[in-house]
Design a protein around this motif. Sequence first.
Motif, PDB file in Angstrom:
ATOM      1  N   TYR A  71      13.277   2.131   1.866  1.00  0.00           N
ATOM      2  CA  TYR A  71      11.990   1.499   2.139  1.00  0.00           C
ATOM      3  C   TYR A  71      10.903   2.547   2.398  1.00  0.00           C
ATOM      4  O   TYR A  71       9.788   2.212   2.776  1.00  0.00           O
ATOM      5  N   ASP A  72      11.253   3.794   2.200  1.00  0.00           N
ATOM      6  CA  ASP A  72      10.298   4.907   2.222  1.00  0.00           C
ATOM      7  C   ASP A  72      10.328   5.538   0.833  1.00  0.00           C
ATOM      8  O   ASP A  72      11.134   6.412   0.543  1.00  0.00           O
ATOM      9  N   VAL A  73       9.455   5.080  -0.034  1.00  0.00           N
ATOM     10  CA  VAL A  73       9.515   5.411  -1.467  1.00  0.00           C
ATOM     11  C   VAL A  73       8.747   6.705  -1.748  1.00  0.00           C
ATOM     12  O   VAL A  73       7.598   6.858  -1.331  1.00  0.00           O
ATOM     13  N   SER A  74       9.375   7.613  -2.496  1.00  0.00           N
ATOM     14  CA  SER A  74       8.687   8.839  -2.911  1.00  0.00           C
ATOM     15  C   SER A  74       8.346   8.838  -4.394  1.00  0.00           C
ATOM     16  O   SER A  74       7.616   9.710  -4.862  1.00  0.00           O
ATOM     17  N   ILE A 108       7.567  -2.257  -2.258  1.00  0.00           N
ATOM     18  CA  ILE A 108       6.997  -1.915  -0.958  1.00  0.00           C
ATOM     19  C   ILE A 108       5.549  -1.499  -1.190  1.00  0.00           C
ATOM     20  O   ILE A 108       5.281  -0.391  -1.671  1.00  0.00           O
ATOM     21  N   LEU A 109       4.629  -2.385  -0.874  1.00  0.00           N
ATOM     22  CA  LEU A 109       3.225  -2.148  -1.189  1.00  0.00           C
ATOM     23  C   LEU A 109       2.412  -1.684   0.007  1.00  0.00           C
ATOM     24  O   LEU A 109       1.277  -1.231  -0.167  1.00  0.00           O
ATOM     25  N   SER A 110       2.937  -1.786   1.204  1.00  0.00           N
ATOM     26  CA  SER A 110       2.131  -1.468   2.382  1.00  0.00           C
ATOM     27  C   SER A 110       2.223  -0.001   2.788  1.00  0.00           C
ATOM     28  O   SER A 110       1.338   0.496   3.483  1.00  0.00           O
ATOM     29  N   HIS A 111       3.295   0.696   2.389  1.00  0.00           N
ATOM     30  CA  HIS A 111       3.477   2.070   2.815  1.00  0.00           C
ATOM     31  C   HIS A 111       4.363   2.806   1.814  1.00  0.00           C
ATOM     32  O   HIS A 111       5.032   2.177   0.995  1.00  0.00           O
ATOM     33  N   SER A 112       4.346   4.127   1.898  1.00  0.00           N
ATOM     34  CA  SER A 112       5.211   4.963   1.061  1.00  0.00           C
ATOM     35  C   SER A 112       5.983   5.924   1.967  1.00  0.00           C
ATOM     36  O   SER A 112       5.905   5.838   3.196  1.00  0.00           O
ATOM     37  N   SER A 113       6.706   6.839   1.356  1.00  0.00           N
ATOM     38  CA  SER A 113       7.316   7.942   2.101  1.00  0.00           C
ATOM     39  C   SER A 113       6.270   9.011   2.376  1.00  0.00           C
ATOM     40  O   SER A 113       5.315   9.195   1.606  1.00  0.00           O
TER      41      SER A 113
END
Length: 550
Positions: A71-74, A108-113
């Motif tokens: 859920y922390d996408v790079s 996951i549109l609200s945050h990234s890695s």
Amino acid sequence: MSGNTISTTNAEWWRNSVIYQIYPRSFCDANGDGIGDLPGITQKLDYVKSIGVDAIWISPFFKSPMADFGYDVSDYRDVDPLFGNLEDFDRLIEAAHERGLKIIIDQILSHSSDQHPWFEESRSSRDNAKADWYVWADPKPDGSAPNNWMSNFGGSAWRWCTRRRQYYLTNFLKEQPDLNLHNPEVQEQLLADMKFWLDRGVDGFRLDAINHAFHNRSLQDNPARPLELDEKGLPPVNTYHYQWHIYDKSQPENLVFLQRVRELLDQYPETVTVGEVGDDNTHKIMADYTTENRLHMAYSFDLLSEDCSAEFLRETLRKNQRVINEGWPCWSISNHDVPRPMSRWNKGFDSEQAFARVPLFLLMQLSLRGSVCLYQGEELGLEEAEIAFEDLQDPYGINLWPEFKGRDGCRTPMPWVNHGEINAGFSKVKPWLPVPEEHHHKAVSVQEDDQNSMLNRFRTLLDWHRQWPGLAKAEQEVVDTGNDLLVFYRRTDTEEFFVALNLGKNDEALAVPAEFADAEDITPAMFGGAVADGQLTLPVAGARVLKRSV
């Protein structure tokens, strides 16, 4: 109510559908590294098809440092090597479609890695091309955080960046900086990334924490909320629950953005969006997010709570019914974030009653107006696993141990075969989380040939669900019985259903409505209960579904 006008054409296959959530790390390890992967899912598609579901929701498999397990996408356009590669994903899509299964992926549109190239550029200075792609704010004059907003995982939602001499917003882990969707460039990029997967053949998206996509640019403090004390008379463990979350999520700008998401999906026939919504007023948000050509459906955390009493469920369903109108709920009682219902909703019941109650929960979901999400292993009746501290992987649990043990207990690997196989057939090597001893005897191979097993009860119920398509478009009315029975009507122009479920610890009785005196009893055979002389009697975990033509 608009339920009478709902179409069940193929374009709206999602209405009344059953979606099976797969947590890929824990489903099936095909390459023998102790972590489940995309080829493992492909290997097990025949099993998934055999349950009787319509679609699969796959939790994140994108490139990620795995601070929050994907859920922390790079990289939003590639598969993490842990799970395979893009060719593996393409093969999975093809194999699923050959079996008539839809594929929904997490987005996951609200945050990234914080290791995404976007954030690495954004934090490098205040004047780079992506300086405004994340939520940055100056400190207060005393150097403290810009406001009192709290992270979902506890503590301040703000993290200090020495390079910019500013704070950045993190609604979850510090490694998950919030994207600034007020910036049109960010919206365009996220929509383009969704299009990338639509072009590869996905049938839709589960939108993670979608009401966190926008923040209030005023950065006002959230107001304090009255604290609900626990059984020890203590306030909540997690500081997130000390506030009403007025300004850090569920902002009106999100409604406009979701219309843009829908416009994109509408270019790809038969695709769908399901939003995860967590807030203090979830039913109103679910209604807003699933009307006006926004999301197709949404689910909240209401049925992911500890409470499963008839009184709580009556009130929850009524709240939803009052506001949802033409919107569409997706009912979920389990997922990768909460304890399994076999344990969570069966406190105080003996093992025999607990076994009987789990199919009752599914019957409830299948009989309600809306779609259904099932989490892997629920069909096996798996209990929440006890994980030793030294085996914990979830940073949420590690941060708040021991009062909160995190989410690892529901994320343990799927047991495929019994004790004759190492790690219950999930992997040939030590898995990323241990397979609990008590899960071995509930393995798929153990349950396959037992007609009374939980697995085969689930299959029977999903077969039953397909026999009554009228439930897809029926209005719903909840009845206040004042006892431990959950009772509701479902009505169309041509037929009516009367549903009664005993959620209590004692036998219950109820007078059958006069109009259902000669109704057809369509209850699946696994549920106890009887109708005689105008009286309905239900044992613990008993149920009755009556149907009549209008």
